[in-house]
Design an enzyme around this catalytic site. Sequence first.
Site, short mmCIF file in Angstrom:
data_model
loop_
_atom_site.label_atom_id
_atom_site.label_comp_id
_atom_site.label_asym_id
_atom_site.label_seq_id
_atom_site.Cartn_x
_atom_site.Cartn_y
_atom_site.Cartn_z
N ASN A 11 -54.21 -22.58 -9.60
CA ASN A 11 -53.90 -21.79 -10.80
C ASN A 11 -52.39 -21.63 -10.88
O ASN A 11 -51.80 -20.85 -10.13
CB ASN A 11 -54.59 -20.41 -10.69
CG ASN A 11 -54.18 -19.47 -11.79
OD1 ASN A 11 -53.61 -19.90 -12.81
ND2 ASN A 11 -54.45 -18.18 -11.61
N LYS A 13 -50.62 -20.43 -13.23
CA LYS A 13 -50.15 -19.27 -14.01
C LYS A 13 -49.04 -19.73 -14.98
O LYS A 13 -49.10 -20.83 -15.50
CB LYS A 13 -49.69 -18.14 -13.08
CG LYS A 13 -50.75 -17.84 -12.01
CD LYS A 13 -50.49 -16.60 -11.24
CE LYS A 13 -51.61 -16.42 -10.22
NZ LYS A 13 -51.51 -15.16 -9.50
N HIS A 101 -59.42 -13.71 -15.19
CA HIS A 101 -58.48 -13.52 -14.08
C HIS A 101 -57.95 -12.08 -14.15
O HIS A 101 -57.75 -11.53 -15.23
CB HIS A 101 -57.33 -14.52 -14.17
CG HIS A 101 -56.44 -14.50 -12.97
ND1 HIS A 101 -55.46 -13.54 -12.79
CD2 HIS A 101 -56.40 -15.28 -11.86
CE1 HIS A 101 -54.86 -13.76 -11.62
NE2 HIS A 101 -55.41 -14.80 -11.05
N GLU A 103 -55.13 -10.89 -13.93
CA GLU A 103 -53.93 -10.72 -14.76
C GLU A 103 -54.30 -10.65 -16.25
O GLU A 103 -53.68 -9.94 -17.02
CB GLU A 103 -52.93 -11.86 -14.48
CG GLU A 103 -52.27 -11.66 -13.13
CD GLU A 103 -51.85 -12.93 -12.41
OE1 GLU A 103 -51.72 -14.00 -13.06
OE2 GLU A 103 -51.66 -12.87 -11.18
N GLU A 173 -61.49 -12.52 -6.02
CA GLU A 173 -60.04 -12.35 -5.86
C GLU A 173 -59.69 -10.88 -5.76
O GLU A 173 -59.47 -10.22 -6.79
CB GLU A 173 -59.30 -12.97 -7.05
CG GLU A 173 -59.43 -14.47 -7.15
CD GLU A 173 -58.18 -15.09 -7.77
OE1 GLU A 173 -57.60 -15.99 -7.15
OE2 GLU A 173 -57.77 -14.65 -8.86
N GLY A 179 -50.86 -12.77 -4.76
CA GLY A 179 -49.40 -12.85 -4.81
C GLY A 179 -48.69 -11.91 -3.86
O GLY A 179 -47.49 -11.68 -3.99
N SER A 219 -53.45 -15.13 -2.03
CA SER A 219 -52.53 -15.50 -0.93
C SER A 219 -53.09 -16.56 0.01
O SER A 219 -52.87 -16.51 1.23
CB SER A 219 -52.10 -14.25 -0.15
OG SER A 219 -51.38 -13.37 -1.00
P1 PGA Z 1 -51.93 -16.34 -5.14
O1 PGA Z 1 -52.72 -16.21 -6.55
O2 PGA Z 1 -52.55 -17.49 -4.39
O3 PGA Z 1 -50.51 -16.61 -5.53
O4 PGA Z 1 -52.13 -15.05 -4.42
C1 PGA Z 1 -54.10 -16.42 -6.64
C2 PGA Z 1 -54.59 -16.19 -8.05
O5 PGA Z 1 -54.14 -15.25 -8.70
O6 PGA Z 1 -55.44 -16.95 -8.55
#
Ligand code: PGA
Length: 262
Positions: A11, A13, A101, A103, A173, A179, A219
């Site tokens: 992903n 983003k 997601h 976000e 998640e 992140g 992460s």
């Molecule tokens: P990350 O993001 O691996 O940077 O923690 C995962 C995600 O939001 O899908």
Amino acid sequence: MTIRRPLVSGNWKMHHDHIEALHTVRDLGLRLKAEDVARVDVSVHPPFTDLRTVQTLVEQEHIPVAIGAQHCSDEDAGPRTGEVSPRFLARLGTAYVIVGHSERRTLFGMDDAKVAATLRAVLRHEMTPIVCIGETEEQRSRGLTEAVLEEQVMAALSGLPPEVLGALVIAYEPIWAIGTGQAATAVDAEDACVFIRSLVTKVGGDGAAERTRIQYGGSVTGENATDLMAEPNVDGLLVGGASLEAPAFTDIIRATGACYRS
Ligand code: PGA
């Protein structure tokens, strides 16, 4: 170790313009050998403006990754300024669409009803949704993780027939792990995935739940991928930051493939 063919999804983003996307996917194509993808499915989810470029490259150079999107509208057409139709994505050969997601949920007001509608829009166009669920740090510390997951799963999946449930992907998640560099432990990821699978059983029975792929995301790195994938109910990884560069993403794909015996 999962009995389901794992799916590793990158992903991106809001990173990489279409030129950067081209370089990244070409680099990935040079690194990935047939044996790397013999036991794992891979998808990349670039920003919308990159999709056509990535699709053309993947087709021309036979790069063994599926095209994914990060979001779409729940409507096929109409006055929806700024939205992208699932029909357009299907037309581009998009195989997977991330739905809900965290976000999208927290920054763009996507509620459970919208997640459910978007998931159905993706299915209507014969793409596979990757439905994201997960608790906040606060919910976790208050012991609400299972309650939150149950609410999100039931809102998204209730009413779907078993054959559809078996074919979709759920991504666990935990928001506190996204992140932050602080991934869930393999045991915590496994516990959550077991619980989520029990919810799929509730909706569609054991046959469906045995087939549903449940990813862990938050992460993920080349270092923790092996531990996470060693768990029997973790069927893949949704990767943000570590999917942006081909070498790191390749490490994760290899670690995942090594954890699956078909
Ligand atoms: P990350 O993001 O691996 O940077 O923690 C995962 C995600 O939001 O899908």
